[in-house]
Enzyme design. Structure first.
Site, PDB file in Angstrom:
ATOM      1  N   ILE A   1      30.242  35.624  29.552  1.00 46.66           N
ATOM      2  CA  ILE A   1      31.569  35.079  29.892  1.00 46.66           C
ATOM      3  C   ILE A   1      31.939  33.810  29.124  1.00 46.66           C
ATOM      4  CG2 ILE A   1      31.433  36.024  32.232  1.00 46.66           C
ATOM      5  CD1 ILE A   1      30.708  33.250  33.242  1.00 46.66           C
TER       6      ILE A   1
ATOM      7  N   THR B   1      34.385  37.702  35.025  1.00 47.24           N
ATOM      8  CA  THR B   1      33.774  38.795  35.782  1.00 47.24           C
ATOM      9  C   THR B   1      32.810  39.627  34.935  1.00 47.24           C
ATOM     10  OG1 THR B   1      35.706  40.087  35.188  1.00 47.24           O
ATOM     11  CG2 THR B   1      35.692  39.099  37.388  1.00 47.24           C
ATOM     12  N   LYS B   2      32.755  39.375  33.624  1.00 47.10           N
ATOM     13  CA  LYS B   2      31.936  40.210  32.751  1.00 47.10           C
ATOM     14  C   LYS B   2      30.472  39.742  32.706  1.00 47.10           C
ATOM     15  CE  LYS B   2      35.523  42.711  31.645  1.00 47.10           C
ATOM     16  NZ  LYS B   2      36.551  42.048  32.496  1.00 47.10           N
ATOM     17  N   ASN B   3      29.612  40.512  32.016  1.00 42.54           N
ATOM     18  CA  ASN B   3      28.192  40.135  31.909  1.00 42.54           C
ATOM     19  C   ASN B   3      28.028  38.826  31.137  1.00 42.54           C
ATOM     20  OD1 ASN B   3      28.110  42.735  32.914  1.00 42.54           O
ATOM     21  ND2 ASN B   3      26.337  43.363  31.683  1.00 42.54           N
TER      22      ASN B   3
ATOM     23  N   HIS C   1      35.846  37.640  30.062  1.00 43.69           N
ATOM     24  CA  HIS C   1      36.421  37.138  31.312  1.00 43.69           C
ATOM     25  C   HIS C   1      35.296  36.838  32.308  1.00 43.69           C
ATOM     26  CE1 HIS C   1      38.519  37.566  35.256  1.00 43.69           C
ATOM     27  NE2 HIS C   1      39.488  36.952  34.598  1.00 43.69           N
TER      28      HIS C   1
END
Lengths: 379, 379
Positions: free
Chosen positions: A192, A188-190, A186
């Site tokens: 994406i 918001t992850k490291n 997603h």
């Protein structure tokens, strides 16, 4: 109004659209094409995952896990209450009862010492959530699973490139330890791909069926390997595989894993050195590593946190709290057995995440820290 | 070996990567961003769908429908056996029993005259599948649903830009008639996004809950509209919404709907004029339209079809049969009530799809037709 410092800003390596263009030109943009294969191989060879299968979301990877466990109505699954709704919903959709466990006092991850008391004859699985990419006590949890004949599904949504060291000194990547594990890409992850996820299969007994479930309940994978003449409906399943457009995007990110992680490390460690005198910050157990996914502070109360969020907003800085305790959610409150989960509630009330993204500048970071220091002085 | 004529070749308008780049630069690539909204509005304003929600696949849209219908174990759902596994799996995942109905003699769509005899006290829904984008008899089916208090979920996977005319002369787009409907944007469809789909909601009672289910069982949509202070877990749900990367791709396609449809029409009609003397071709009922999604011929037997496919292969032309009867699949055979579905089996055995895609040239088409004519002469 001063320039906005967002909580998150997706980072792009610059290769994403080039690879999408390549996928488009190849004429294959549905699932399971070349980029999907590249991503699978990356996870399998780098982190020793036995079989990787990209999914359209981490939620979908968890749903695949729940299907693979053959859950029956009334089966119980133990997981922390301080987690995203999908951790629970994936199992609820298969009829399972969720037995929520508390967080550790020093960390939002599930308290490994409270798990065994929750195991009953109906327990099928334990779902450790590696909050902020910091490992739960996997040795203890795997031991409990072995002792009681349970499966472990790691919710590794936030845990890419993070590790657990066993007491014998061996180290394994998170997501490669449990029988099954789910990752998230997603935005918001490291790493994406907008929306996206992956199921990691570490127990070989699940591989064949996982391929079938992934392909809508058909034996299409076996067909393409020449093992059967026609493919047809052989099991339940869904359309879990993402478009090659998504896989191409993800591949551009995975190629740059190292530089992305290095940059996040610098930002995270700078926050830590500037703020550790002011807050009880995250404790990283000896067996765990940090993948610099989240930098959070623990406020002293919900009121303090609300005030600080407000203060940040005055300076156009976006800070964000995290999960609301699932055991007291509108959906699950009446289904929960009434146990109090005090650590979970505390993280739910007091944890606050600071802006952390690749392009966050030193000046921006200074501003965030300055606001906090002033806030402390004034309160 | 002569140049290959594939069965399908995804068509790109040239704007796809430009719009993806725009989405990427906007910093919002998770779901429900601007391109998602544009796509929703397109469907709602152009085809009178009350509420559109993009999904990661048509399968997922069908799963949303099954959740919205609140199916209980043992509830029955009537659908054709000549359809993709996902039409059935979506409802099986919720515990439903599938009651398969036969195809029409002159068309693979469900035979509307056989439905009523299949309705029992446990029937909850009818799922007409608009095969090749040609409408099932929606007036009859909606009438049955009203009479027996059932819901209608249109499987409009192949039915974009196709219509049904009621006996009073009013015309409605397929997917805007049933209580719910599911569209596909898989790379084989007229309008594509690699993998992708959409739930169409035409019965307003479902809108609020659909938004919640779409957002992982949370009331996040209500939160962003300012209707609630925090959002939390309020229902079951999944991560049904696709990345903005996918929505941006889809938008580039929707903008070009007219030119795509015009091109497919030319190819389809040319096939028809060249082949209608040789085969019983598709019958398009008076109430239906053609959206030029599939051009198929009905061979006289399975043996003839296999021979023809082989002949095509010798010339490097890829022709493809379609669904295997679901009622006799490995997964459902023992669950089916034993009724024979002769039309379904015939389409399963004898229907053959010819290459049909935007960039198919006249010369390529001539070659396909020539192969067929020679095959007929020789056999």
């Amino acid at each position: 109004m001063p320039d906005r410092i967002p909580f998150n800003k997706p980072y792009f390596t610059g290769k994403e659209t080039e690879y999408i263009e390549t996928a488009v030109k190849s004429g294959h943009i549905s699932g399971n094409g070349e980029y999907t294969q590249k991503c699978h191989q990356f996870f399998e060879s780098k982190w020793g995952i036995k079989k990787a299968l990209l999914t359209t979301s981490c939620t979908d990877a968890l749903e695949m896990a729940a299907i693979l466990l053959n859950l029956q109505a009334g089966d119980e699954v133990i997981m922390p209450s301080f987690t995203f709704v999908s951790t629970a919903n994936a199992f609820v959709l298969r009829g399972a009862k969720i037995v929520f466990c508390d967080s550790r006092e020093d960390h939002p991850g599930m308290d490994e010492n409270t798990i065994e008391a929750l195991i009953t004859e109906k327990t099928v699985a334990i779902v450790p959530v590696h909050y902020a990419g910091v490992a739960c006590d996997m040795e203890k949890i795997m031991g409990l699973a072995k002792k009681h004949g349970l499966f472990v599904v790691e919710d590794a949504a936030q845990a890419i490139d993070s590790y657990y060291t066993f007491s014998d000194g061996t180290t394994k990547a998170l997501g490669s330890i449990g029988h099954l594990a789910a990752f998230s890409f997603h935005e918001t992850k490291n790493i994406i791909s907008g929306e996206g996820g992956m199921l990691a299969i570490n127990d070989e007994q699940f591989i064949k069926r996982a391929e079938i479930i992934w392909e809508k309940g058909t034996n299409r994978s076996a067909f393409f390997r020449g093992e059967v003449n026609k493919y047809g409906w052989v099991d339940i399943g869904s359309s879990f595989l993402p478009s090659e457009v998504i896989a191409a995007f993800l591949w551009a990110q995975l190629e740059n894993l190292e530089s992305i992680q290095n940059r996040r490390k610098i930002i995270w460690e700078r926050y830590h050195s500037l703020l550790h005198n002011y807050f009880n910050l995250i404790t990283i157990p000896k067996y765990a590593t940090n993948n610099f996914h989240i930098f959070y502070i623990n406020c002293n109360s919900n009121i303090e946190r609300s005030k600080l969020i407000k203060k940040f907003r005055e300076y156009n800085v976006i800070s964000v709290f995290h999960y609301l305790s699932l055991h007291s959610s509108r959906y699950y409150k009446s289904k929960h057995d009434g146990r109090e989960l005090v650590n979970c509630d505390r993280y739910s009330d007091c944890l606050l995440r600071l802006p952390l993204f690749f392009e966050l500048t030193e000046m921006e970071q200074n501003k965030v820290v300055e606001i906090i220091k002033n806030f402390i002085k004034e309160n």
